[in-house]
Design a protein around this motif. Structure first.
Motif, PDB file in Angstrom:
ATOM      1  N   GLU A 125       0.828  -1.206   0.000  1.00 43.84           N
ATOM      2  CA  GLU A 125       0.000   0.000   0.000  1.00 43.84           C
ATOM      3  C   GLU A 125       0.862   1.256   0.000  1.00 43.84           C
ATOM      4  O   GLU A 125       0.573   2.217  -0.714  1.00 43.84           O
ATOM      5  CB  GLU A 125      -0.936   0.010   1.211  1.00 43.84           C
ATOM      6  N   VAL A 126       1.925   1.262   0.801  1.00 45.47           N
ATOM      7  CA  VAL A 126       2.807   2.428   0.853  1.00 45.47           C
ATOM      8  C   VAL A 126       3.484   2.638  -0.497  1.00 45.47           C
ATOM      9  O   VAL A 126       3.600   3.770  -0.977  1.00 45.47           O
ATOM     10  CB  VAL A 126       3.839   2.270   1.989  1.00 45.47           C
ATOM     11  N   ARG A 127       3.926   1.559  -1.133  1.00 42.29           N
ATOM     12  CA  ARG A 127       4.536   1.678  -2.460  1.00 42.29           C
ATOM     13  C   ARG A 127       3.546   2.246  -3.484  1.00 42.29           C
ATOM     14  O   ARG A 127       3.902   3.101  -4.297  1.00 42.29           O
ATOM     15  CB  ARG A 127       5.052   0.319  -2.930  1.00 42.29           C
ATOM     16  N   LYS A 128       2.325   1.752  -3.460  1.00 46.76           N
ATOM     17  CA  LYS A 128       1.311   2.234  -4.401  1.00 46.76           C
ATOM     18  C   LYS A 128       1.027   3.715  -4.178  1.00 46.76           C
ATOM     19  O   LYS A 128       0.922   4.488  -5.132  1.00 46.76           O
ATOM     20  CB  LYS A 128       0.022   1.433  -4.250  1.00 46.76           C
ATOM     21  N   LEU A 129       0.898   4.116  -2.911  1.00 47.43           N
ATOM     22  CA  LEU A 129       0.619   5.515  -2.615  1.00 47.43           C
ATOM     23  C   LEU A 129       1.787   6.416  -3.010  1.00 47.43           C
ATOM     24  O   LEU A 129       1.580   7.516  -3.535  1.00 47.43           O
ATOM     25  CB  LEU A 129       0.281   5.692  -1.140  1.00 47.43           C
ATOM     26  N   ALA A 130       3.022   5.971  -2.777  1.00 43.97           N
ATOM     27  CA  ALA A 130       4.193   6.760  -3.164  1.00 43.97           C
ATOM     28  C   ALA A 130       4.275   6.889  -4.678  1.00 43.97           C
ATOM     29  O   ALA A 130       4.577   7.974  -5.199  1.00 43.97           O
ATOM     30  CB  ALA A 130       5.466   6.129  -2.614  1.00 43.97           C
TER      31      ALA A 130
END
Length: 96
Positions: free
Chosen positions: A71-76
């Motif tokens: 999720e953090v990768r997608k948001l970044a």
């Protein structure tokens, strides 16, 4: 009906004891034979709670951490693309 006659049945009944779903059904027939069976059942509950439940918690935690990282990768990535799009829209042609 006697409990603990086959290995698979023993495993299932002790799992039921740990989850307390059928705790009296498992313990009371043995407890009526001798009171020391209660110490055996308490030992099984403690061991299963500390070992198996810890392993279960570790698996759940690791899976949750992997999903959080995704999720953090997608948001970044989304934020990076949005910033690039914003700069593209705001870009002014030089010399006009």
């Amino acid at each position: 009906m006697p409990y603990f006659t086959r290995l698979l049945e023993i495993t299932f009944e002790l799992y039921g004891l740990v989850t307390t779903a059928s705790s009296p059904d498992v313990t009371m027939p043995a407890y009526t034979l001798h009171w020391l069976y209660s110490s055996y059942f308490m030992t099984c509950i403690i061991i299963n709670s500390h070992i198996f439940m810890s392993v279960f918690l570790a698996v759940v935690y690791n899976n949750d951490r992997k999903h959080l990282q995704d999720e953090v990768r997608k948001l970044a990535s989304l934020k990076c693309h949005q910033v690039l799009e914003a700069f593209r829209l705001l870009k002014v042609k030089v010399g006009t």
